[in-house]
Design a protein around this motif. Structure first.
Motif, short mmCIF file in Angstrom:
data_model
loop_
_atom_site.label_atom_id
_atom_site.label_comp_id
_atom_site.label_asym_id
_atom_site.label_seq_id
_atom_site.Cartn_x
_atom_site.Cartn_y
_atom_site.Cartn_z
N THR A 179 42.78 30.99 3.88
CA THR A 179 41.70 31.95 3.72
C THR A 179 41.83 33.14 2.83
OG1 THR A 179 40.33 33.55 4.97
CG2 THR A 179 42.40 33.18 5.97
N ASP A 180 40.88 33.72 2.36
CA ASP A 180 41.30 34.94 1.48
C ASP A 180 41.29 36.40 2.15
OD1 ASP A 180 41.43 33.67 -1.18
OD2 ASP A 180 39.42 33.56 -1.42
N GLU A 181 40.53 36.14 3.52
CA GLU A 181 40.53 37.32 4.31
C GLU A 181 41.12 37.04 5.60
OE1 GLU A 181 40.15 40.38 3.42
OE2 GLU A 181 39.87 40.05 1.38
N GLU A 234 42.07 38.72 8.31
CA GLU A 234 41.57 39.36 9.71
C GLU A 234 40.24 39.11 9.74
OE1 GLU A 234 43.61 41.23 11.70
OE2 GLU A 234 45.14 40.58 10.35
N THR A 235 39.36 38.80 8.81
CA THR A 235 37.87 38.54 8.91
C THR A 235 37.78 36.93 9.73
OG1 THR A 235 37.45 39.69 6.95
CG2 THR A 235 35.88 38.17 7.68
N THR A 236 38.66 36.21 8.91
CA THR A 236 38.66 35.08 9.56
C THR A 236 39.28 34.94 11.19
OG1 THR A 236 39.33 33.85 7.50
CG2 THR A 236 39.75 32.63 9.48
N ALA A 290 38.63 37.25 13.28
CA ALA A 290 37.55 37.91 13.94
C ALA A 290 36.68 36.85 14.26
CB ALA A 290 36.84 39.20 13.20
N ALA A 291 36.45 35.87 13.22
CA ALA A 291 35.20 34.84 13.38
C ALA A 291 35.92 34.00 14.39
CB ALA A 291 35.11 34.28 12.13
N THR A 329 48.59 36.82 10.22
CA THR A 329 48.02 36.83 8.85
C THR A 329 49.39 37.19 8.07
OG1 THR A 329 45.91 37.36 9.54
CG2 THR A 329 46.38 37.71 7.25
#
Length: 326
Positions: free
Chosen positions: A285-287, A289-291, A293-294, A307
């Motif tokens: 993934t490029d993000e 922390e965002t992934t 959270a998802a 991460t």
């Protein structure tokens, strides 16, 4: 050397590569009349003053390629020029301008550190006064001046490795070949060797190395090739290869026993690429922390989550696989 400098070098009109291989092949024959092809027709160039890596799993062909460059094993097909000379016909002239650091240290353990350098220098027909001068300089370079009169058998592994590199420099080579230069060394010794190799590159010596340590390749190599099955499967700078074959980050999720399979199915839906390992799942993934959270929003609760930045090791395993090669 930065990537920008390397790219600028390649644009110099009329610049002759230090090494140029075209359709280079190495086939070994057996007494039974059969054989195998270790290097199956590869093209590459090495530019002056760069650190060039040859990576690959065991049996990929990298050691055979290094031996052909060192003019200790003739090619069986294609062409190879080293320092502008034909490796097939000018081997002696080429070897006189190379420094070679083999995977296993071959220094004489019964001699002193200084004696190893003094005696090796004689093989190149250098005057004794010049050998003594170079020996003093190389002992200082390798941080072995205080060990000059000690027998090699008393040295640590890291010291022996530094001595092996110093000995390979006694003829002031244009190209230094390094086969697994830091295998078996502790972290402190590895980093000290990295410092010495950086210094050599700053001094204009072209470095060609093989290594199993992907962090080492990232640290040292301006550019590299990855070999698999005797072929080059990709080429570029470490940063360019990471950008080409990986996302910016990797999210590693570990689950409790009995939960991994169910959680893995859910996690795979969050990203375009995921990889399941026996002990964890990797989400590219490029993000990160965002992934993560998802993942939590979809009811995915790992025991641990990490991460990290995508690395050259991710590229290597993507291209060559995770299966163990003996």
């Amino acid at each position: 050397m930065t990537e920008t400098t390397t790219q600028a070098q390649s644009a110099v009109p009329g610049q002759i590569p230090m090494i140029r291989a075209r359709a280079l092949e190495k086939r070994y024959e057996t007494t039974r009349g059969d054989g195998f092809t270790a290097v199956a027709g590869i093209d590459f160039e090495v530019r002056p003053g760069e650190a060039f890596g040859i990576l690959g799993a065991n049996g990929a062909g990298k050691s055979s390629t290094m031996r052909m460059i060192a003019c200790t094993s003739p090619s069986t097909g294609g062409s190879l020029e080293v320092l502008g000379l034909d490796a097939q016909t000018e081997g002696a002239r080429i070897r006189a301008r190379l420094g070679v650091v083999p995977q296993d240290d071959t220094v004489d353990v019964e001699l002193t550190v200084k004696e190893n350098l003094l005696i090796y220098g004689r093989y190149f027909g250098l005057p004794k006064s010049e050998i003594r001068r170079r020996t003093a300089d190389l002992l200082d370079f390798a941080r072995l001046t205080d060990k000059a009169d000690e027998r090699v058998e008393a040295l640590s592994g890291g010291m022996r490795r530094r001595l092996t590199i110093a000995r390979a420099l006694i003829n002031q080579p244009d190209i230094l070949l390094l086969d697994e230069p830091t295998t078996g060394l502790d972290p402190q010794a590895r980093h000290l060797l990295w410092e010495r190799l950086f210094q050599l590159k700053e001094d204009g010596i072209t470095l060609i190395l093989t290594t199993h340590y992907m962090d080492e390749a990232e640290q040292l190599c301006d550019r590299l090739v990855v070999m698999d099955g005797g072929l080059i499967v990709t080429e570029g700078s470490p940063s360019a290869l990471i950008q080409r074959y990986c996302t910016r980050e990797v999210l590693e999720l570990r689950f409790a026993p009995g939960e991994r399979e169910a959680m893995t199915d859910k996690a795979r839906r969050l990203v375009e690429r995921a990889e399941e390992l026996p002990d964890r799942i990797l989400l590219y993934t490029d993000e990160g922390e965002t992934t993560l959270a998802a993942a939590h929003a979809h009811g995915i609760v790992p025991l641990t989550a990490l991460t990290r930045r995508a690395s050259l090791e991710d590229v290597f395993l993507t291209l060559t696989g995770r299966s163990l090669v003996d």
